[in-house]
Design a protein around this motif. Structure first.
Motif, PDB file in Angstrom:
ATOM      1  N   THR A   2       0.468  -1.322  -0.034  1.00  0.00           N
ATOM      2  CA  THR A   2      -0.129  -0.021  -0.217  1.00  0.00           C
ATOM      3  C   THR A   2       0.809   0.979   0.404  1.00  0.00           C
ATOM      4  N   ASP A   3       2.079   1.122   0.482  1.00  0.00           N
ATOM      5  CA  ASP A   3       2.977   2.382   0.299  1.00  0.00           C
ATOM      6  C   ASP A   3       4.012   2.404  -0.245  1.00  0.00           C
ATOM      7  N   ASP A   4       3.836   1.730  -1.526  1.00  0.00           N
ATOM      8  CA  ASP A   4       3.813   1.432  -3.396  1.00  0.00           C
ATOM      9  C   ASP A   4       2.716   2.293  -3.503  1.00  0.00           C
ATOM     10  N   ASP A   5       1.629   2.170  -3.144  1.00  0.00           N
ATOM     11  CA  ASP A   5       0.274   2.672  -4.047  1.00  0.00           C
ATOM     12  C   ASP A   5       0.539   4.089  -3.882  1.00  0.00           C
ATOM     13  N   ASP A   6       0.314   4.476  -2.206  1.00  0.00           N
ATOM     14  CA  ASP A   6       0.898   5.651  -2.090  1.00  0.00           C
ATOM     15  C   ASP A   6       1.523   6.476  -3.026  1.00  0.00           C
ATOM     16  N   LEU A   7       3.113   6.078  -2.770  1.00  0.00           N
ATOM     17  CA  LEU A   7       4.293   6.573  -3.668  1.00  0.00           C
ATOM     18  C   LEU A   7       3.657   7.027  -5.334  1.00  0.00           C
TER      19      LEU A   7
ATOM     20  N   ALA B 166      15.193   2.665  -6.209  1.00  0.00           N
ATOM     21  CA  ALA B 166      14.325   3.744  -6.277  1.00  0.00           C
ATOM     22  C   ALA B 166      13.118   4.599  -5.625  1.00  0.00           C
ATOM     23  N   LYS B 167      13.008   3.362  -5.388  1.00  0.00           N
ATOM     24  CA  LYS B 167      11.832   3.733  -4.668  1.00  0.00           C
ATOM     25  C   LYS B 167      12.175   4.624  -2.813  1.00  0.00           C
ATOM     26  N   GLN B 168      12.608   3.558  -2.851  1.00  0.00           N
ATOM     27  CA  GLN B 168      13.072   2.952  -1.593  1.00  0.00           C
ATOM     28  C   GLN B 168      14.099   5.021  -1.076  1.00  0.00           C
ATOM     29  N   ASN B 169      14.294   5.474  -1.981  1.00  0.00           N
ATOM     30  CA  ASN B 169      15.441   6.258  -1.938  1.00  0.00           C
ATOM     31  C   ASN B 169      14.406   7.822  -1.899  1.00  0.00           C
ATOM     32  N   LEU B 170      13.753   7.392  -2.650  1.00  0.00           N
ATOM     33  CA  LEU B 170      13.038   8.913  -3.251  1.00  0.00           C
ATOM     34  C   LEU B 170      11.931   9.189  -1.495  1.00  0.00           C
ATOM     35  N   ARG B 171      11.492   7.845  -0.410  1.00  0.00           N
ATOM     36  CA  ARG B 171      11.307   7.942   0.822  1.00  0.00           C
ATOM     37  C   ARG B 171      11.837   8.498   0.862  1.00  0.00           C
ATOM     38  N   GLU B 172      12.950   8.012   1.249  1.00  0.00           N
ATOM     39  CA  GLU B 172      14.270   8.833   2.359  1.00  0.00           C
ATOM     40  C   GLU B 172      14.406  10.245   1.841  1.00  0.00           C
TER      41      GLU B 172
END
Lengths: 190, 192
Positions: A2-7, B166-172
């Motif tokens: 869900t976190d991915d979906d949010d992003l 990349a997703k992790q980095n963006l969240r960071e």
């Protein structure tokens, strides 16, 4: 997940193309599909840029080259030297008629050596003009878009080169002998 | 190329082209100014048309031979290269000119519907260019890792690993910019 979906949703909200106005594709489609059947394979802009680059390069070479040439080969083969035109920054589609009209010298040759800025070609066939054993042309080291084909003179490869009043014709009239359409152009013209 | 074949080729191209044009237009609108986008769209379409046979080995439509979905990642890849070429030649024309051009024509790119998400923009800018591009392909072009792999010319495995990172980095980055609340515009000095 869900976190991915949010992003993803947040990224999507920032999509600059989200409300791109509609667009009539038929015109673009038509020009694309008709362009390829008649246009040369390389885009005009590239050729125009190539023409300018070659003109500049040949011009520089022409200014800097030694005035006398005492160190020529002993056997003194007939050498033809070519320079670049000072005009023609834009290219029209190459045609056999124009080639026939413009070129006063055209030949097929193999590059025997590339020395600094000067390329030496051994002439294998003269299509038009005075017979010559050797032709020397200038090349700009790392510029790769001067002619049809790979774009520059390389030792051992075959080329077709046309010139008018000592100026090499580019814009699709000279290039690697294996460049699509070029041999046919020469065959039709001469 | 006999006339029957070329007519058939034409029809197959015409079947996918509108969807491809639309998608590539969006792809370019997200990445460059409108006039460059126009030029590159033309280039891209021309390349697609010329090399159409390479992507769609003659397959009957019943087997998905002309499904736009199958062509899109490949077309994005072409557009990406054409755009890189266009930008390279522009850089060659003179960096200053390019800068003036860009300043003169501030992004006519349509702002996001809900107003700009400055934090997200800053976070994307802070990422490595490759990471940001992966995320755009994932979120904007809505591609799967396997499709991203086709666009970037890498293996599906690598695409999926890099996308994950990349997703992790963006969240960071988002966390960082979130912490530095009240700090706008400048990305400089936003380091903790």
């Amino acid at each position: 997940m869900t976190d991915d979906d949010d992003l993803r949703a947040r990224l999507r909200r920032a999509d600059p193309a989200a409300d791109l106005p509609p667009y009539d594709t038929s015109h673009l489609l038509e020009t694309t599909m008709t362009a390829t059947t008649t246009a040369p394979r390389r885009p005009m802009l590239t050729l125009a840029a190539a023409a300018l680059v070659l003109i500049a390069a040949l011009g520089t070479w022409f200014l800097l080259r030694p005035s006398g040439d005492p160190a020529g080969p002993v056997a003194a083969p007939t050498v033809t030297e070519l320079t670049a035109p000072g005009i023609a920054a834009k290219c029209v589609e190459p045609s056999a008629d124009r080639l026939k009209e413009a070129a006063d010298f055209a030949f097929a040759g193999t590059v025997t050596g590339v020395d600094g800025g000067t390329v030496t070609l051994k002439v294998t066939k003269v299509y038009r003009g005075a017979a010559a054993d050797q032709v020397r042309i200038a090349q700009t080291g790392d510029i790769s878009e001067t002619m049809l084909g790979s774009g520059k003179f390389e030792t051992g490869k075959d080329y077709l080169v046309a010139s008018a009043r000592g100026s090499m014709l580019i814009c699709g009239y000279s290039g690697e002998a294996s460049a699509p359409g070029l041999p046919q152009l020469y065959d039709t013209a001469f | 190329m006999d006339s029957v074949n070329s007519e058939d080729r034409r029809q197959r191209f015409e079947a996918v082209a509108p969807a491809v044009i639309d998608a590539v237009r969006r792809f370019l609108a997200r990445r460059t100014d409108p006039s460059t986008a126009d030029d590159v769209l033309q280039d891209t379409l021309l390349v697609c048309w010329r090399r159409f046979d390479e992507i769609l080995p003659v397959r009957p439509p019943s087997q998905g031979g002309t499904a736009p979905d199958a062509v899109l990642p490949w077309a994005y890849g072409v557009a990406r290269n054409c755009l890189a070429n266009a930008e390279r030649s522009r850089r060659r024309q003179g960096r200053l000119l390019a800068r003036v051009w860009r300043l003169d024509r501030p992004a006519e790119v349509v702002p996001a519907p809900d107003g700009p998400d400055d934090e997200l923009t800053a976070a994307l800018d802070a990422l490595r260019a490759e990471d940001a591009e992966l995320l755009r392909l994932w979120a904007w072009e809505e591609l799967s890792p396997a499709e991203i792999a086709v666009v970037l010319g890498i293996s599906p495995n690598a695409a999926s690993i890099r996308l994950h990172r990349a997703k992790q980095n963006l969240r960071e980055e988002l966390r960082k910019t979130g912490d530095a609340a009240g700090h706008e515009e400048s990305t400089e000095g936003s380091r903790p």
